[in-house]
Structures are given as C-alpha cells and as structure tokens.
Design a protein around this motif. Structure first.
Motif, mmCIF file in Angstrom:
data_model
loop_
_atom_site.group_PDB
_atom_site.id
_atom_site.type_symbol
_atom_site.label_atom_id
_atom_site.label_comp_id
_atom_site.label_asym_id
_atom_site.label_seq_id
_atom_site.Cartn_x
_atom_site.Cartn_y
_atom_site.Cartn_z
ATOM 1 N N SER A 24 0.814 -1.287 -0.101
ATOM 2 C CA SER A 24 -0.019 -0.016 0.165
ATOM 3 C C SER A 24 0.779 1.168 -0.013
ATOM 4 O O SER A 24 0.374 2.145 -0.746
ATOM 5 N N CYS A 25 1.851 1.213 0.764
ATOM 6 C CA CYS A 25 2.543 2.601 0.818
ATOM 7 C C CYS A 25 3.711 2.838 0.011
ATOM 8 O O CYS A 25 4.393 3.817 -0.351
ATOM 9 N N LYS A 26 4.244 1.534 -0.607
ATOM 10 C CA LYS A 26 5.277 1.392 -1.665
ATOM 11 C C LYS A 26 6.685 1.851 -1.084
ATOM 12 O O LYS A 26 7.595 2.341 -1.845
ATOM 13 N N GLY A 27 6.661 1.880 0.514
ATOM 14 C CA GLY A 27 7.913 2.189 0.944
ATOM 15 C C GLY A 27 8.474 3.475 1.060
ATOM 16 O O GLY A 27 9.532 3.952 0.840
ATOM 17 N N PHE A 96 14.467 0.085 -6.050
ATOM 18 C CA PHE A 96 13.076 0.163 -6.360
ATOM 19 C C PHE A 96 12.762 -1.242 -6.765
ATOM 20 O O PHE A 96 13.536 -1.559 -8.067
ATOM 21 N N GLU A 97 12.003 -2.238 -6.397
ATOM 22 C CA GLU A 97 11.770 -3.457 -6.802
ATOM 23 C C GLU A 97 10.103 -3.354 -6.852
ATOM 24 O O GLU A 97 9.494 -3.235 -5.941
ATOM 25 N N GLY A 98 9.718 -3.682 -8.454
ATOM 26 C CA GLY A 98 8.225 -3.824 -8.319
ATOM 27 C C GLY A 98 7.466 -2.412 -8.019
ATOM 28 O O GLY A 98 6.271 -2.302 -7.448
ATOM 29 N N GLY A 99 8.036 -1.641 -8.345
ATOM 30 C CA GLY A 99 7.632 -0.044 -7.704
ATOM 31 C C GLY A 99 7.588 0.396 -6.233
ATOM 32 O O GLY A 99 6.755 1.182 -5.957
ATOM 33 N N ILE A 100 8.305 -0.522 -5.583
ATOM 34 C CA ILE A 100 8.213 -0.402 -4.031
ATOM 35 C C ILE A 100 9.854 -0.076 -3.762
ATOM 36 O O ILE A 100 10.755 -0.760 -3.941
#
Length: 189
Positions: A24-27, A96-100
């Motif tokens: 949800s927060c994407k880091g 960034f991995e998978g947009g996170i």
C-alpha cells in the motif's frame, strides 16, 4: 512515559497498532523526509564496509549522490544521516523493486552478503529516538504515509512494540525488551 534503564518510552508504542504494508505505501518512508536516515556513529564504519558490496545494486542517481556527497553527511542539526538523491529526494541507498522502495543494504543482508542489516533508525521506524544527556526518548512518530500500516496493525491487533521486537532488541537488548513487555502487560491491565 515508561522508564526503562536510560530510556523514556512513549505509551503510544504500547497502545498504537502497526504492521508495515509495503504493497500500500510502496516504501514511501525511504522516499520522503526532510533529511536522510539518522545514523549512529558506529554505523558510519559499517556503511564503509558494505558499500563495495551494494554499489552495483544502487540506482545511477543514488550512486551519483553518494559520489558527490559521501557515504553519509552531517545534517543541519549536527546529526549523521544518509545522503539523499539530488539532496531532497529518496535515500541514496534506496532501490526500487516492483515499484516499491526498498533498502539496498537490507537486501544485501537478507541475501547473506553483509552482516549489517540497515541503519537502526530505519529498522525502528515508526519509532524515533531522541537523545538527551541523561536518557533517550523512544517515541512513536505518526505520519500519514503510514496510515495503511496503522490500519493493518489494527486489523491484526499488533502493537508497535510487538511489530518492532527485532529492532528494539537490536537497539536496547533482550533484557530491555523483556522489561518493555512487562510494562505492556501491566499497561493492558
């Protein structure tokens, strides 16, 4: 506040519920902020040791920021912090991995390449520590970015201190954490 050894612990750490929800927060905590991640003095050497291992993991922008600013710097408060990309964006150690957004140091740790997990301030988040002459204040930091983590914590009924057992034990030791658990049990009653 709860006194344990040389710390004063906010009751919010016992009351608030929290479980990171990266989907949800994407880091976002690695991307937003006024300065880089706070660093302990002993972590400066650890950064120097892990850098050759994580160098190739970094984004070109992160690597450029480190080359320009150094592995760490001193912020306006006189504290050691990680450099930021462009001086104001994500932590230079962010990948960034998978947009996170994730920590390159922690990735190397989880892969068994380094023994340093990541800065303890990152491992402790959403807890922030303020050092005073006689004690350290251990506080919960409320941030809207972490709303999904609060919702997930409420759903799973996991208090902050339980979610952060490993990092709190890393920072203060097992005996300190046992005292915190006892305080939490008494607080519940």
């Amino acid at each position: 506040m709860i006194a344990i050894d040389n710390t004063m612990v906010s009751e919010e750490i016992l009351k608030k519920k929290f479980v990171c929800d990266l989907t949800s927060c994407k880091g976002h905590c690695c991307v937003e902020g006024e300065s880089g991640a706070p660093l302990e003095k002993e972590e400066l050497t650890q950064l120097e040791e892990v850098f050759p291992v994580i160098r190739d993991m970094l984004t070109p922008e992160g690597l450029e920021s480190i080359e320009q600013q150094g592995l760490y710097l001193v912020d306006s408060d006189g504290d050691y912090v990680t450099p930021l990309v462009g001086g104001f964006r994500e932590c230079a150690y962010t990948i960034f991995e998978g947009g996170i957004a994730k920590c390159s140091i922690e990735k190397a740790f989880l892969e068994g390449k380094v023994s340093f997990r990541k800065p303890v301030s990152c491992h402790l988040y959403p807890v922030r520590i303020t050092k005073y002459k006689a004690y350290e204040a251990v506080n919960y930091e409320k941030w809207s970015v972490c709303s999904p983590a609060c919702a997930l914590g409420e759903q799973l009924k996991v208090p902050v201190y339980v979610f952060l057992k490993d990092s709190l034990t890393r920072k203060y030791g097992e005996e300190w954490y046992k005292q915190l658990q006892l305080a939490a049990e008494l607080y519940e009653k």
